[in-house]
Design an enzyme around this catalytic site. Structure first.
Site, short mmCIF file in Angstrom:
data_model
loop_
_atom_site.label_atom_id
_atom_site.label_comp_id
_atom_site.label_asym_id
_atom_site.label_seq_id
_atom_site.Cartn_x
_atom_site.Cartn_y
_atom_site.Cartn_z
N HIS A 1 90.18 91.43 69.84
CA HIS A 1 91.21 90.68 70.57
C HIS A 1 91.35 89.24 70.09
CE1 HIS A 1 91.12 93.44 74.37
NE2 HIS A 1 91.06 94.13 73.25
N ARG B 1 100.32 90.89 71.40
CA ARG B 1 99.72 89.92 72.33
C ARG B 1 98.48 89.26 71.73
NH1 ARG B 1 96.14 93.31 76.56
NH2 ARG B 1 95.73 95.07 75.18
N VAL C 1 73.55 78.98 72.66
CA VAL C 1 74.52 77.97 73.07
C VAL C 1 74.70 76.88 72.03
CG1 VAL C 1 75.09 76.23 74.82
CG2 VAL C 1 74.17 78.45 75.52
N CYS D 1 70.00 81.17 67.63
CA CYS D 1 69.09 80.10 68.06
C CYS D 1 68.42 80.60 69.33
CB CYS D 1 69.80 78.76 68.23
SG CYS D 1 70.94 78.60 69.61
#
Length: 155
Positions: free
Chosen positions: A98, A134, A69, A65
């Site tokens: 991650h 992790r 946001v 966009c």
């Protein structure tokens, strides 16, 4: 990979370029709109990409966009969607490696085509590092938060 790609009107020109680029990289690009620059509502396109991922008709998604946001906020309301705005290559691959990010979000008014292509390639080449305890632990905590706040009907 099958990549669901959508944008609102502000992202339409860049979306067209990204569709071609993703295809040139050898992926199956699924165009979920918009199909022109007429004013449109970004939540509709976030829902289309998120829905494709939830239905397993796409492996990953790309949303575009003006700033990135709006579609990012909308997409992250959907169960199982982990969308991130990435305007650099490090965030694009690190978000997948991650955090198992499955939707790349780009602001068409922020990035030019050349950098958008680099960011897209970085995202598509990355894989979640499931061998790192992790990262798996953190992803499981994210999924637990999602289950906690998801409507009962969605559990």
């Amino acid at each position: 990979m099958k990549i669901a790609i959508a944008s609102d009107h502000a992202g339409f020109p860049l979306k067209q370029e990204i569709l071609e680029y993703v295809s040139r990289l050898g992926h199956d690009a699924l165009d979920l709109g918009a199909h022109n620059t007429e004013p449109s509502d970004y939540p509709d396109f976030a829902a289309a990409v998120g829905g494709a991922l939830m239905a397993s008709s796409a492996d990953r998604g790309i949303l575009i966009c003006g700033s990135g946001v709006g579609v990012c906020v909308a997409a992250n309301k959907m169960p199982g969607i982990r969308a991130g705005i990435c305007h650099d290559t490090y965030s694009a691959h690190q978000g997948v490696e991650h955090d198992d990010m499955n939707v790349l979000v780009i602001g068409a008014r922020i990035l030019g085509s050349a950098l958008a292509f680099e960011v897209t390639q970085s995202y598509l080449n990355a894989r979640f590092q499931a061998y790192e305890e992790r990262f798996v632990r953190r992803l499981n905590k994210i999924k637990a938060i999602e289950r906690l706040y998801m409507p009962v009907a969605m559990r």
